[in-house]
Design a protein around this motif. Structure first.
Motif, PDB file in Angstrom:
ATOM      1  N   ARG A  83       0.770  -1.328  -0.085  1.00 32.17           N
ATOM      2  CA  ARG A  83       0.012  -0.064   0.136  1.00 32.17           C
ATOM      3  C   ARG A  83       0.837   1.321  -0.066  1.00 32.17           C
ATOM      4  N   ALA A  84       2.065   1.143   0.892  1.00 35.88           N
ATOM      5  CA  ALA A  84       2.820   2.410   1.035  1.00 35.88           C
ATOM      6  C   ALA A  84       3.451   2.716  -0.269  1.00 35.88           C
ATOM      7  N   GLU A  85       3.975   1.682  -1.100  1.00 38.00           N
ATOM      8  CA  GLU A  85       4.790   1.939  -2.259  1.00 38.00           C
ATOM      9  C   GLU A  85       3.725   2.333  -3.279  1.00 38.00           C
ATOM     10  N   LEU A  86       2.432   1.953  -3.366  1.00 41.56           N
ATOM     11  CA  LEU A  86       1.698   2.406  -4.510  1.00 41.56           C
ATOM     12  C   LEU A  86       1.295   3.621  -4.213  1.00 41.56           C
ATOM     13  N   ILE A  87       0.993   4.089  -2.952  1.00 44.91           N
ATOM     14  CA  ILE A  87       0.510   5.420  -2.578  1.00 44.91           C
ATOM     15  C   ILE A  87       1.697   6.511  -3.149  1.00 44.91           C
ATOM     16  N   LYS A  88       3.028   5.756  -2.918  1.00 46.59           N
ATOM     17  CA  LYS A  88       4.003   6.614  -3.492  1.00 46.59           C
ATOM     18  C   LYS A  88       4.090   7.076  -5.004  1.00 46.59           C
ATOM     19  N   LEU A  89       3.674   5.932  -5.555  1.00 47.13           N
ATOM     20  CA  LEU A  89       3.735   6.047  -7.204  1.00 47.13           C
ATOM     21  C   LEU A  89       2.592   7.006  -7.387  1.00 47.13           C
ATOM     22  N   VAL A  90       1.578   6.765  -6.966  1.00 48.09           N
ATOM     23  CA  VAL A  90       0.182   7.512  -7.212  1.00 48.09           C
ATOM     24  C   VAL A  90       0.541   9.173  -6.958  1.00 48.09           C
ATOM     25  N   ASP A  91       1.330   9.239  -5.835  1.00 48.37           N
ATOM     26  CA  ASP A  91       1.554  10.787  -5.473  1.00 48.37           C
ATOM     27  C   ASP A  91       0.599  11.607  -4.874  1.00 48.37           C
ATOM     28  N   PRO A  92       0.253  11.311  -3.724  1.00 46.03           N
ATOM     29  CA  PRO A  92      -0.673  12.049  -3.074  1.00 46.03           C
ATOM     30  C   PRO A  92      -0.406  13.636  -2.715  1.00 46.03           C
ATOM     31  N   THR A  93       1.013  14.060  -3.047  1.00 44.49           N
ATOM     32  CA  THR A  93       1.444  15.351  -2.850  1.00 44.49           C
ATOM     33  C   THR A  93       0.954  16.068  -4.163  1.00 44.49           C
ATOM     34  N   LEU A  94       0.495  15.819  -5.274  1.00 48.32           N
ATOM     35  CA  LEU A  94      -0.015  16.523  -6.232  1.00 48.32           C
ATOM     36  C   LEU A  94      -1.112  17.072  -5.834  1.00 48.32           C
ATOM     37  N   ASP A  95      -1.319  18.572  -6.395  1.00 47.15           N
ATOM     38  CA  ASP A  95      -2.624  19.393  -6.031  1.00 47.15           C
ATOM     39  C   ASP A  95      -3.751  18.861  -6.915  1.00 47.15           C
ATOM     40  N   ARG A  96      -4.743  18.256  -6.500  1.00 45.66           N
ATOM     41  CA  ARG A  96      -5.683  17.656  -7.413  1.00 45.66           C
ATOM     42  C   ARG A  96      -7.103  18.536  -7.405  1.00 45.66           C
ATOM     43  N   SER A  97      -6.919  19.688  -6.596  1.00 45.97           N
ATOM     44  CA  SER A  97      -8.021  20.366  -6.615  1.00 45.97           C
ATOM     45  C   SER A  97      -8.397  21.237  -7.896  1.00 45.97           C
ATOM     46  N   ASP A 122     -21.608   9.592 -10.928  1.00 48.65           N
ATOM     47  CA  ASP A 122     -20.617   8.785 -11.002  1.00 48.65           C
ATOM     48  C   ASP A 122     -19.268   9.395 -11.239  1.00 48.65           C
ATOM     49  N   LEU A 123     -18.971  10.544 -10.962  1.00 51.57           N
ATOM     50  CA  LEU A 123     -17.750  11.460 -11.205  1.00 51.57           C
ATOM     51  C   LEU A 123     -17.544  11.927  -9.907  1.00 51.57           C
ATOM     52  N   ALA A 124     -16.298  11.795  -9.296  1.00 55.30           N
ATOM     53  CA  ALA A 124     -15.811  12.164  -8.061  1.00 55.30           C
ATOM     54  C   ALA A 124     -14.472  12.953  -8.354  1.00 55.30           C
ATOM     55  N   PRO A 125     -14.078  14.009  -7.352  1.00 56.83           N
ATOM     56  CA  PRO A 125     -12.421  14.493  -7.144  1.00 56.83           C
ATOM     57  C   PRO A 125     -11.756  12.988  -6.762  1.00 56.83           C
ATOM     58  N   PHE A 126     -10.541  13.057  -7.609  1.00 57.85           N
ATOM     59  CA  PHE A 126      -9.603  11.589  -7.282  1.00 57.85           C
ATOM     60  C   PHE A 126      -9.078  12.038  -6.020  1.00 57.85           C
ATOM     61  N   ASP A 127      -9.046  10.601  -5.403  1.00 61.35           N
ATOM     62  CA  ASP A 127      -8.237  10.484  -4.083  1.00 61.35           C
ATOM     63  C   ASP A 127      -7.074   9.579  -4.113  1.00 61.35           C
ATOM     64  N   ALA A 128      -5.934   9.860  -3.881  1.00 58.52           N
ATOM     65  CA  ALA A 128      -4.822   9.046  -4.141  1.00 58.52           C
ATOM     66  C   ALA A 128      -4.972   7.624  -3.131  1.00 58.52           C
ATOM     67  N   GLU A 129      -5.146   7.968  -2.069  1.00 57.26           N
ATOM     68  CA  GLU A 129      -5.053   6.998  -0.943  1.00 57.26           C
ATOM     69  C   GLU A 129      -6.364   6.082  -1.131  1.00 57.26           C
ATOM     70  N   GLY A 130      -7.590   6.509  -1.396  1.00 59.06           N
ATOM     71  CA  GLY A 130      -8.601   5.896  -1.782  1.00 59.06           C
ATOM     72  C   GLY A 130      -8.663   5.031  -2.964  1.00 59.06           C
ATOM     73  N   PHE A 131      -7.911   5.632  -3.963  1.00 55.85           N
ATOM     74  CA  PHE A 131      -7.836   4.819  -5.020  1.00 55.85           C
ATOM     75  C   PHE A 131      -6.950   3.405  -4.827  1.00 55.85           C
ATOM     76  N   VAL A 132      -5.701   3.409  -4.132  1.00 59.29           N
ATOM     77  CA  VAL A 132      -5.175   2.361  -3.651  1.00 59.29           C
ATOM     78  C   VAL A 132      -5.774   1.582  -2.881  1.00 59.29           C
ATOM     79  N   ALA A 133      -6.686   1.967  -1.823  1.00 63.51           N
ATOM     80  CA  ALA A 133      -7.417   1.040  -1.048  1.00 63.51           C
ATOM     81  C   ALA A 133      -8.424   0.156  -2.097  1.00 63.51           C
ATOM     82  N   GLY A 134      -9.112   0.841  -2.778  1.00 64.98           N
ATOM     83  CA  GLY A 134      -9.760   0.299  -3.941  1.00 64.98           C
ATOM     84  C   GLY A 134      -9.167  -0.697  -4.766  1.00 64.98           C
ATOM     85  N   ILE A 135      -7.766  -0.448  -5.157  1.00 72.04           N
ATOM     86  CA  ILE A 135      -7.212  -1.293  -6.015  1.00 72.04           C
ATOM     87  C   ILE A 135      -6.632  -2.578  -5.317  1.00 72.04           C
ATOM     88  N   LEU A 136      -6.479  -2.299  -4.056  1.00 67.44           N
ATOM     89  CA  LEU A 136      -6.347  -3.491  -2.932  1.00 67.44           C
ATOM     90  C   LEU A 136      -7.394  -4.120  -2.394  1.00 67.44           C
TER      91      LEU A 136
END
Length: 399
Positions: free
Chosen positions: A173-187, A383-397
């Motif tokens: 989970r930690a490595e995937l989140i790092k790849l998706v990069d939660p530091t990007l400004d998605r607003s 069925d359209l939502a603001p992207f969330d890096a951690e939520g995406f990784v949790a869903g993938i897992l």
């Protein structure tokens, strides 16, 4: 003797007179013509039987009609005003992502499958890692990110392996989140450059990516956040596009600026939409542009013209590129060319469920240097939502 004869004559005359008088009265009652003199023949009219006529049914008297002149049109009375359809209340963005994350967890995309298979093996050897890296590459993660993730996991799991599945999952989970990069400004950048101007969001993409539908859904997201919106139907080449966009707007009380002429200048429609938003004090103007093939130079140049014309009225604060997540590498080629023409600031990934390869989230961000800001996981209106890096990784897992 003479006296008796006289009395008899008088009585007989009276009787004859009465009999004649009776016959005359009966004849007149039957319609007969009695001769006025003895010499004229008596003419008797034929008796005609009159058929019985039923008594008339009583009819209510008609209401008086007020005369009108030929030029006056009398409108029919209307009992009541037709009810205005109630506006829909869009779902809040926070609850949207929770629902979409559950749907992502239930999908069977290649990236989720690769991670699941890695956690299910008993022993991590070279063959397992080779298979894992190959699967990551086929999931559209890209060669570079796939190699990075494989190397990071091999070094982290080299000691303990997957003897402790929970620990292995945490590392993954930690490595995937790092790849998706939660530091990007998605607003979304919805702050106008000049006070009093609306924020202007251009939505671009190729044909068939669901661009117009995405604009309609994005309007619902913004309305749910309490913002006022105007839609600009600048896709003037597809006859149904403006009507489709107006329908989306009507459902949430958002006005659509469109042209009544097919094939009108899209830059002119976009300019009018921004001008309308500025005049009304609207928060955001969403401009839908025509879908175009990235290989058509003329169409791509026209897209740049639309942006330049809009900025004569107000700066474009956001350019969103809509990508179909199932197109894989072809989608990446499209993204690069669009980014060169209109300076893309964010990505909207549609159809990121089912057969989609979730690795495209990482690859498109790496290729363009811009974040995925919105994601769609279905055909529903919300069925359209603001992207969330951690939520995406949790869903993938599958969490």
């Amino acid at each position: 003797m003479l006296a008796v004869i006289g009395v008899a004559l008088i009585v007989g005359g009276i009787v004859v007179y009465r009999e004649q008088r009776r016959q005359e009265l009966e004849g007149s009652s039957r319609g007969e013509l009695t001769p006025t003199t003895e010499d004229e023949p008596v003419v008797v009219a034929p008796t005609v039987e009159t058929p019985a006529v039923p008594a008339p049914t009583p009819v209510a008297p008609a209401e008086p009609v007020t005369p009108t002149s030929p030029d006056v049109v009398v409108e029919p009375e209307v009992d009541a005003e037709p009810e205005t359809p109630a506006l829909e209340t869009p779902e809040a963005p926070v609850s949207r992502w929770a629902r979409l994350r559950r749907r992502l967890a239930g999908s069977n995309n290649a990236l989720a499958r690769a991670l699941s298979e890695l956690l299910s093996v008993d022993r991590l050897d070279a063959d397992v890692w080779d298979d894992f890296e190959s699967t990551l590459i086929t999931s559209d993660l890209g060669v570079g990110p796939a190699t990075e993730l494989t190397e990071a996991l091999r070094s982290q799991l080299a000691i303990d392996g997957i003897a402790d599945p929970e620990r292995a999952r945490e590392i993954l989970r930690a490595e995937l989140i790092k790849l998706v990069d939660p530091t990007l400004d998605r607003s979304l950048n919805l702050t106008p450059a000049v006070e009093g101007d609306p924020a202007v969001v251009m939505v671009v993409g190729v044909n068939g990516t669901g661009k117009t539908t995405t604009v309609g859904k994005l309007a619902r997201v913004l309305v749910a956040e309490g913002k006022t919106v105007v839609l600009g139907a600048a896709d003037t080449f597809r006859a149904a596009a403006a009507e489709q966009l107006a329908t989306w707007g009507d459902r949430v009380g958002v006005e659509t600026v469109r042209s009544d002429v097919d094939g009108a200048d899209p830059a002119s429609v976009a300019f009018d939409a921004v001008a309308k938003g500025a005049a009304d004090g609207t928060d955001v103007v969403l401009v839908d542009t025509a879908g175009r093939l990235h290989t058509k130079t003329g169409l791509m140049d026209e897209l740049g013209k639309v942006k330049r014309v809009i900025e004569k009225k107000a700066p474009v604060t956001e350019v969103l590129l809509v990508l179909d997540a199932t197109t894989g590498q072809n989608g990446m080629t499209q993204a690069r060319i669009f980014a060169e023409v209109v300076d893309v600031t964010g990505i909207v990934l549609t159809k990121l469920d089912g057969s989609a390869k979730g690795g495209i989230v990482v690859q498109v961000q790496r290729e363009l240097g811009v974040p995925v800001k919105l994601v769609g996981l279905g055909e529903g209106v919300d069925d359209l939502a603001p992207f969330d890096a951690e939520g995406f990784v949790a869903g993938i897992l599958g969490e």
